[in-house]
Structures are given as C-alpha cells and as structure tokens.
Design a protein around this motif. Structure first.
Motif, PDB file in Angstrom:
ATOM      1  N   TRP A  39      39.626   5.490 -18.635  1.00 54.74           N
ATOM      2  CA  TRP A  39      38.355   5.394 -17.569  1.00 54.74           C
ATOM      3  C   TRP A  39      38.250   6.631 -16.775  1.00 54.74           C
ATOM      4  O   TRP A  39      37.163   6.592 -16.539  1.00 54.74           O
ATOM      5  CB  TRP A  39      38.333   4.070 -16.925  1.00 54.74           C
ATOM      6  CG  TRP A  39      38.111   2.925 -17.813  1.00 54.74           C
ATOM      7  CD1 TRP A  39      38.862   1.714 -18.415  1.00 54.74           C
ATOM      8  CD2 TRP A  39      36.820   2.608 -18.477  1.00 54.74           C
ATOM      9  NE1 TRP A  39      38.082   0.970 -19.137  1.00 54.74           N
ATOM     10  CE2 TRP A  39      36.955   1.359 -19.240  1.00 54.74           C
ATOM     11  CE3 TRP A  39      35.501   3.313 -18.329  1.00 54.74           C
ATOM     12  CZ2 TRP A  39      35.740   1.063 -19.718  1.00 54.74           C
ATOM     13  CZ3 TRP A  39      34.400   2.822 -18.849  1.00 54.74           C
ATOM     14  CH2 TRP A  39      34.389   1.395 -19.784  1.00 54.74           C
ATOM     15  N   GLN A  40      39.449   7.286 -16.350  1.00 54.86           N
ATOM     16  CA  GLN A  40      39.260   8.300 -15.716  1.00 54.86           C
ATOM     17  C   GLN A  40      38.372   9.555 -16.395  1.00 54.86           C
ATOM     18  O   GLN A  40      37.789  10.345 -15.867  1.00 54.86           O
ATOM     19  CB  GLN A  40      40.736   8.969 -15.299  1.00 54.86           C
ATOM     20  CG  GLN A  40      41.263   7.869 -14.287  1.00 54.86           C
ATOM     21  CD  GLN A  40      42.697   8.543 -13.619  1.00 54.86           C
ATOM     22  OE1 GLN A  40      43.376   9.303 -14.539  1.00 54.86           O
ATOM     23  NE2 GLN A  40      42.748   8.216 -12.576  1.00 54.86           N
ATOM     24  N   PHE A  41      38.466   9.530 -17.608  1.00 54.65           N
ATOM     25  CA  PHE A  41      37.565  10.391 -18.367  1.00 54.65           C
ATOM     26  C   PHE A  41      36.208   9.802 -18.951  1.00 54.65           C
ATOM     27  O   PHE A  41      35.209  10.388 -18.575  1.00 54.65           O
ATOM     28  CB  PHE A  41      38.297  10.896 -19.744  1.00 54.65           C
ATOM     29  CG  PHE A  41      37.327  11.542 -20.643  1.00 54.65           C
ATOM     30  CD1 PHE A  41      37.081  12.731 -20.347  1.00 54.65           C
ATOM     31  CD2 PHE A  41      36.980  11.148 -21.691  1.00 54.65           C
ATOM     32  CE1 PHE A  41      36.202  13.710 -21.150  1.00 54.65           C
ATOM     33  CE2 PHE A  41      36.104  11.737 -22.571  1.00 54.65           C
ATOM     34  CZ  PHE A  41      35.628  13.143 -22.396  1.00 54.65           C
ATOM     35  N   LEU A  42      36.204   8.442 -19.150  1.00 45.93           N
ATOM     36  CA  LEU A  42      35.060   7.808 -19.810  1.00 45.93           C
ATOM     37  C   LEU A  42      33.918   7.750 -18.530  1.00 45.93           C
ATOM     38  O   LEU A  42      32.612   7.873 -18.797  1.00 45.93           O
ATOM     39  CB  LEU A  42      35.422   6.662 -20.395  1.00 45.93           C
ATOM     40  CG  LEU A  42      36.116   6.454 -21.789  1.00 45.93           C
ATOM     41  CD1 LEU A  42      36.647   5.085 -22.138  1.00 45.93           C
ATOM     42  CD2 LEU A  42      35.424   7.211 -22.737  1.00 45.93           C
ATOM     43  N   ASN A  43      34.358   7.114 -17.488  1.00 44.15           N
ATOM     44  CA  ASN A  43      33.267   7.209 -16.501  1.00 44.15           C
ATOM     45  C   ASN A  43      32.762   8.189 -16.068  1.00 44.15           C
ATOM     46  O   ASN A  43      31.250   8.354 -15.934  1.00 44.15           O
ATOM     47  CB  ASN A  43      34.159   6.433 -15.055  1.00 44.15           C
ATOM     48  CG  ASN A  43      33.292   5.967 -14.083  1.00 44.15           C
ATOM     49  OD1 ASN A  43      32.197   5.452 -14.188  1.00 44.15           O
ATOM     50  ND2 ASN A  43      33.266   6.273 -12.911  1.00 44.15           N
ATOM     51  N   PRO A  44      33.279   9.533 -15.584  1.00 43.16           N
ATOM     52  CA  PRO A  44      32.385  10.515 -15.611  1.00 43.16           C
ATOM     53  C   PRO A  44      31.414  11.182 -16.748  1.00 43.16           C
ATOM     54  O   PRO A  44      30.493  11.630 -16.448  1.00 43.16           O
ATOM     55  CB  PRO A  44      33.383  11.513 -14.985  1.00 43.16           C
ATOM     56  CG  PRO A  44      34.526  11.252 -15.410  1.00 43.16           C
ATOM     57  CD  PRO A  44      34.745   9.712 -15.488  1.00 43.16           C
ATOM     58  N   ALA A  45      32.040  10.916 -17.996  1.00 39.59           N
ATOM     59  CA  ALA A  45      31.355  11.334 -19.045  1.00 39.59           C
ATOM     60  C   ALA A  45      30.162  10.421 -19.294  1.00 39.59           C
ATOM     61  O   ALA A  45      29.282  10.997 -19.766  1.00 39.59           O
ATOM     62  CB  ALA A  45      32.364  11.097 -20.522  1.00 39.59           C
ATOM     63  N   ILE A  46      30.253   9.239 -19.040  1.00 39.20           N
ATOM     64  CA  ILE A  46      29.162   8.445 -19.264  1.00 39.20           C
ATOM     65  C   ILE A  46      27.979   8.751 -18.110  1.00 39.20           C
ATOM     66  O   ILE A  46      26.760   9.153 -18.457  1.00 39.20           O
ATOM     67  CB  ILE A  46      29.420   6.962 -18.900  1.00 39.20           C
ATOM     68  CG1 ILE A  46      30.243   6.284 -20.077  1.00 39.20           C
ATOM     69  CG2 ILE A  46      28.130   6.004 -18.834  1.00 39.20           C
ATOM     70  CD1 ILE A  46      30.602   4.788 -19.764  1.00 39.20           C
ATOM     71  N   GLN A  47      28.284   9.130 -16.847  1.00 43.54           N
ATOM     72  CA  GLN A  47      27.562   9.526 -15.919  1.00 43.54           C
ATOM     73  C   GLN A  47      26.867  10.993 -16.180  1.00 43.54           C
ATOM     74  O   GLN A  47      25.697  11.240 -16.032  1.00 43.54           O
ATOM     75  CB  GLN A  47      28.055   9.724 -14.443  1.00 43.54           C
ATOM     76  CG  GLN A  47      28.806   8.444 -13.827  1.00 43.54           C
ATOM     77  CD  GLN A  47      29.210   8.643 -12.411  1.00 43.54           C
ATOM     78  OE1 GLN A  47      28.837   9.004 -11.758  1.00 43.54           O
ATOM     79  NE2 GLN A  47      30.549   8.488 -12.329  1.00 43.54           N
ATOM     80  N   VAL A  48      27.868  11.810 -17.004  1.00 46.01           N
ATOM     81  CA  VAL A  48      27.200  13.302 -17.562  1.00 46.01           C
ATOM     82  C   VAL A  48      25.993  12.778 -18.418  1.00 46.01           C
ATOM     83  O   VAL A  48      25.125  13.443 -18.592  1.00 46.01           O
ATOM     84  CB  VAL A  48      28.407  14.001 -17.899  1.00 46.01           C
ATOM     85  CG1 VAL A  48      27.871  15.022 -18.833  1.00 46.01           C
ATOM     86  CG2 VAL A  48      29.165  14.464 -17.026  1.00 46.01           C
TER      87      VAL A  48
END
Length: 272
Positions: A39-48
C-alpha cells in the motif's frame, strides 16, 4: 548555536534507533492489511493516476511539457510532493503522538520527527523506481545534470528536518497548529508546481512579480530543482538568489526549531 549542535548530535548518535523504529512502524501500520507494505506504493500510484486523468488529459490535453510527456514531468514533481507532504504532516504530529511513551525512557525526543521521515522513505523509493522506468520509456537522456539530484535530495532532507523539529514542537504547545498546517499544505500543493508549470500561467498584470514571489517557496525550489536535474535544464548556482534564500530559510527554521525544542521539551508531557 549550542541547541543546533545538540539536536543534530542526537540524530547522528541515534541513527540506528531511528532506522529500527521506522522499520517497526512501517510493518505495524500495514500488518492487518492483506497487501501489507504494498500500500505504500499503491496509494500514491492511485493518486498519480487520478491527477494524470484530471490535469494531464483534462486540463493539459495530453501535451508535452519541457519536451517530455506530461506524465513524466508530473511524476518528477508529484513524487517529491508526496514525500514532502506526508513527512511534514507526520513529523508535525510525531512528538505529540509518542511523547508520553518515550518520556518514561532514556530516549531523545528530538529523533521522533526523523523517525517519521525515515518511515516515508520506503514509499519514496518505490515511486522513484516508477519515475526511472517512466523516464526510460520516454527516452529522457541521462546527462551530467542528473548528479544534481543528490544536492536537491540533501536540500529536501535539510528542509524537512529543520521545518519538522519546529512544527513538532509547536504542535505540542498549540494543538490547533497541526490542523492549520494541513490547510496550508493543501494550498501549497497548487503553489509549489507539482502538477502545473508556474511559468506558463496566463498573462495578467503583476504576473512576473507573482512568479518571482512563488519561486521563493522552499517546496517549489526542491520540486523544480529535481526537474532541473532530470530534464538537464540548469545548475543550482544559476539561480543563486533562490539558492541563498532557501539555505537562509533552512538555517532560520533550524535555529528557531532547535531553540524552542530544547527550551520546552522537559515540559512536553505537562503540555499534553
């Protein structure tokens, strides 16, 4: 000056503790989630993805910026912003959240903001890997300017620590400060250039003066600096006035934050 030396000395002497606690906090935060640290990668990736749909395809119409696809240009700024934003807010609340526990141990409270900043590095590293892949696909040339990344990385850490120790102390003294800081950062998101170019804003009276004022924003200096490095635009000494202002501001924040921290930290528990 003695306060600065003591605070910095505590960071270096307890570097191992900072690393171990930050690792523990990362695992503890996501231990009950099925995807865990992903989630430390998925959360910002979704926002991007959301920002690209709105500002890249919607507002910008998919056009290139500074000779590269908008998604690559945006990643250079938004990844830095995510790290700055999460670190500033987390560091601001770090002492208030844990001072009750550490006050019962022989533990330097000044390292708590650094622990929070270190915890955000995992997400930052994953997102930087995404940026490198995107730049490789977009065929962004590797030049000697890329070495400048390390300078701006030091700028980012220096600013975060100086601002963080100040924010963390004020938050303990004035609880409303953390909420106000959240609102200020929401505004700074649009004034620091992670998703749009300040120099391409529409023409209006006083535009040039406004741009020069916004360029003094330390968050803009860091974000634009990373773009200068990866896009091979200019060296940091070519913007000497901005560089001098940035480091003067960092020194002022560090001096003020260290002084307030050393003055009040013996009474933090009383304020809470």
């Amino acid at each position: 000056m003695n306060d600065i030396k003591l605070v910095l000395k505590e960071q270096f002497q307890n570097f191992g503790i900072i690393k171990r606690i930050s690792t523990y906090e990362e695992k503890a935060t996501y231990q009950s989630h099925y995807l865990g640290l992903m989630w430390q990668f998925l959360n910002p990736a979704i926002q991007v993805g959301i920002y690209y749909l709105v500002f890249g395809l919607g507002v910008n119409g998919g056009r290139q910026v500074d000779g590269v696809p908008f998604i690559v240009w945006m990643l250079m700024g938004i990844i830095t912003w995510f790290f700055l934003n999460s670190s500033i807010l987390g560091m601001s609340n770090s002492i208030y959240r844990q001072v009750g526990m550490v006050s019962k141990m022989k533990f330097p409270v000044s390292v708590l903001p650094s622990v929070n900043m270190a915890s955000n590095f995992v997400s930052y590293r994953w997102m930087m890997l995404l940026l490198i892949i995107a730049m490789f696909i977009a065929k962004v040339p590797i030049t000697i300017y890329w070495l400048q990344y390390f300078y701006y990385f030091i700028c980012m850490i220096a600013f975060l620590f100086s601002f963080g120790i100040l924010n963390a102390t004020i938050t303990v003294l004035v609880r409303d400060y953390h909420i106000m800081l959240q609102s200020v950062l929401r505004l700074l998101f649009y004034l620091s250039g992670p998703i749009w170019n300040l120099h391409t804003m529409g023409q209006f009276k006083g535009r040039d003066s406004l741009v020069r004022l916004l360029e003094l924003n330390p968050l803009y200096y860091i974000i634009n600096g990373f773009r200068d490095s990866f896009l091979s635009r200019q060296w940091f000494w070519e913007i000497g006035s901005q560089t001098i202002f940035f480091w003067l501001l960092v020194l002022i924040l560090l001096a003020l934050g260290s002084h307030l921290h050393m003055k009040f930290r013996a009474r933090f528990v009383d304020f809470i």
